[in-house]
Design a protein around this motif. Structure first.
Motif, short mmCIF file in Angstrom:
data_model
loop_
_atom_site.label_atom_id
_atom_site.label_comp_id
_atom_site.label_asym_id
_atom_site.label_seq_id
_atom_site.Cartn_x
_atom_site.Cartn_y
_atom_site.Cartn_z
N ARG A 116 2.59 17.05 14.08
CA ARG A 116 3.66 16.94 13.08
C ARG A 116 3.08 17.02 11.66
O ARG A 116 3.66 17.62 10.75
N LYS A 117 1.91 16.35 11.49
CA LYS A 117 1.27 16.37 10.17
C LYS A 117 0.83 17.78 9.80
O LYS A 117 0.99 18.22 8.66
N ARG A 118 0.26 18.52 10.75
CA ARG A 118 -0.16 19.88 10.47
C ARG A 118 1.02 20.81 10.14
O ARG A 118 0.94 21.66 9.26
N CYS A 119 2.14 20.65 10.84
CA CYS A 119 3.35 21.45 10.53
C CYS A 119 3.87 21.15 9.14
O CYS A 119 4.31 22.05 8.40
N LEU A 120 3.85 19.88 8.76
CA LEU A 120 4.33 19.52 7.42
C LEU A 120 3.47 20.16 6.34
O LEU A 120 3.99 20.71 5.35
N TYR A 121 2.15 20.14 6.51
CA TYR A 121 1.28 20.78 5.53
C TYR A 121 1.52 22.29 5.48
O TYR A 121 1.48 22.93 4.41
N PHE A 122 1.78 22.91 6.63
CA PHE A 122 2.03 24.34 6.68
C PHE A 122 3.30 24.70 5.91
O PHE A 122 3.33 25.66 5.12
N PHE A 123 4.38 23.92 6.09
CA PHE A 123 5.64 24.20 5.38
C PHE A 123 5.49 23.97 3.88
O PHE A 123 6.05 24.70 3.07
N VAL A 124 4.72 22.96 3.49
CA VAL A 124 4.50 22.72 2.06
C VAL A 124 3.73 23.88 1.45
O VAL A 124 4.04 24.37 0.35
N LEU A 155 3.64 27.02 2.57
CA LEU A 155 4.54 28.18 2.55
C LEU A 155 5.52 28.10 1.39
O LEU A 155 5.81 29.10 0.72
N LEU A 156 6.05 26.90 1.12
CA LEU A 156 6.99 26.72 0.01
C LEU A 156 6.31 27.00 -1.32
O LEU A 156 6.90 27.63 -2.22
N MET A 157 5.07 26.57 -1.48
CA MET A 157 4.34 26.85 -2.72
C MET A 157 4.11 28.36 -2.89
O MET A 157 4.22 28.89 -4.01
N ILE A 158 3.80 29.05 -1.80
CA ILE A 158 3.60 30.51 -1.89
C ILE A 158 4.89 31.20 -2.30
O ILE A 158 4.90 32.11 -3.15
N ILE A 194 7.35 29.95 -4.04
CA ILE A 194 7.62 29.63 -5.45
C ILE A 194 6.78 30.53 -6.36
O ILE A 194 7.27 31.06 -7.37
N LEU A 195 5.52 30.73 -6.02
CA LEU A 195 4.66 31.59 -6.84
C LEU A 195 5.13 33.04 -6.82
O LEU A 195 5.14 33.73 -7.85
N VAL A 196 5.54 33.54 -5.63
CA VAL A 196 6.04 34.91 -5.54
C VAL A 196 7.32 35.07 -6.35
O VAL A 196 7.52 36.07 -7.06
N ASN A 197 8.23 34.09 -6.26
CA ASN A 197 9.48 34.15 -7.02
C ASN A 197 9.21 34.12 -8.51
O ASN A 197 9.83 34.86 -9.29
N LEU A 198 8.27 33.30 -8.94
CA LEU A 198 7.93 33.25 -10.36
C LEU A 198 7.32 34.57 -10.83
O LEU A 198 7.66 35.08 -11.91
#
Length: 308
Positions: free
Chosen positions: A49-57, A59-62, A64-68
């Motif tokens: 569960r911890k590894r999945c949470l880090y993966f989603f965080v 992915l969300l940062m990536i 955000i950077l692409v959108n910016l």
């Protein structure tokens, strides 16, 4: 069940039952808890569960950077600035467009003008229509420029010079040409199906003036006279059948040093004398003219065969 003794005790009312633990067993559990120490309960996310949470965080940062990055690229391509976007600039006087502009829907503006020194173009694949409306949105004036013709719908059409002088005007009653000279450049001239009223008809310098009616008669009328003047050339009047000069109250004057009628018939003379070069102009009763050799007296009555 030999090591544990349970005693069932009932209260005085007989409504509840209590399970009584023997004193030895209670003391034994208390001793075990005191020997083990306080228990610690761990709170958190562990494992997959911890590894999945880090993966989603991540992915969300990536994302955000692409959108910016895409937003910055669009702003750069569309030339977004503080003053406007692309060829559109917002100024104190209004909106300013530089270059070609395309409007897919109606444009409502109080004034449209080009930059000083540059022309203003309106381009369309079909028609360009300009409408003037009243308070009730009814069309008063319409100007339509199409591939076949330019149409103007209004009560009156006027063309004026820079000084305000009327050059051309047209309405339901009349068409007025206010220029000093009306020039017609067509090879076939000008056709007037009805009458024309003008104080002067003249051709350009060194050009011929021809008044012609191919299938009908040509009538010139004036209450105070008609003047036909050719200052530097000849004047010709040609017809197919008859040319009539008629004056009801006055006279017809032919004022010239030489008046020649070359097509008049000559009357024969019986005199045996030498042939003379002086003739007398005679008029028959039917209006026909003929020439007769002049004599001491009138010779018009000598031969009347021409008048028959």
């Amino acid at each position: 069940m030999q090591d544990c003794l349970r005693y069932l005790q009932t209260n005085s009312h007989g409504n509840s039952c209590h399970l009584i633990m023997p004193q030895e067993q209670y003391a034994h559990r208390s001793a075990m808890q005191s020997s083990e120490g306080p228990q610690v309960y761990k709170v958190g996310i562990y494992g997959w569960r911890k590894r999945c949470l880090y993966f989603f965080v991540l992915l969300l940062m990536i994302l955000i950077l692409v959108n910016l990055a895409m937003t910055i690229w669009i702003l750069k391509v569309m030339n977004f600035t503080i003053d406007g976007m692309g060829n559109l600039r917002i100024t104190e006087e209004g909106l300013k467009l530089e270059g070609d502009s395309e409007f897919l829907k109606p444009l409502y503006a109080k004034e449209i003008r080009s930059r000083p020194g540059n022309p203003l173009y309106f381009q369309s694949a079909r028609n360009v229509t300009v409408n003037i409306l009243n308070e009730k949105t009814k069309v008063l004036t319409r100007l339509v420029t199409g591939p076949q013709a330019v149409e103007a719908h209004s009560q009156k059409f006027e063309v004026k010079s820079l000084s305000g002088k009327l050059l051309f005007s047209a309405d339901d009653n009349e068409v007025v040409v206010g220029a000093e000279r009306l020039r017609v450049l067509g090879a076939e001239g000008t056709v007037f199906p009805k009458s024309i009223e003008t104080p002067s008809v003249r051709a350009d310098p060194f050009k011929e003036l021809r008044l012609e009616s191919p299938t009908r008669s040509l009538v010139m009328e004036a209450p105070k006279g008609i003047e036909i003047n050719a200052e530097a050339g000849n004047m010709e009047a040609t017809c197919r059948t008859e040319l009539r000069l008629e004056s009801k109250d006055g006279a017809i004057t032919l004022n010239s040093a030489n008046i020649k009628l070359p097509g008049l018939p000559l009357a024969s003379h019986s005199s045996t004398g030498s042939r003379q070069k002086i003739y007398e102009l005679c008029v028959c009763s039917n209006g026909r003219l003929f020439l007769s050799q002049a004599g001491a007296s009138s010779t018009c009555q000598i031969n009347t065969s021409i008048c028959s």
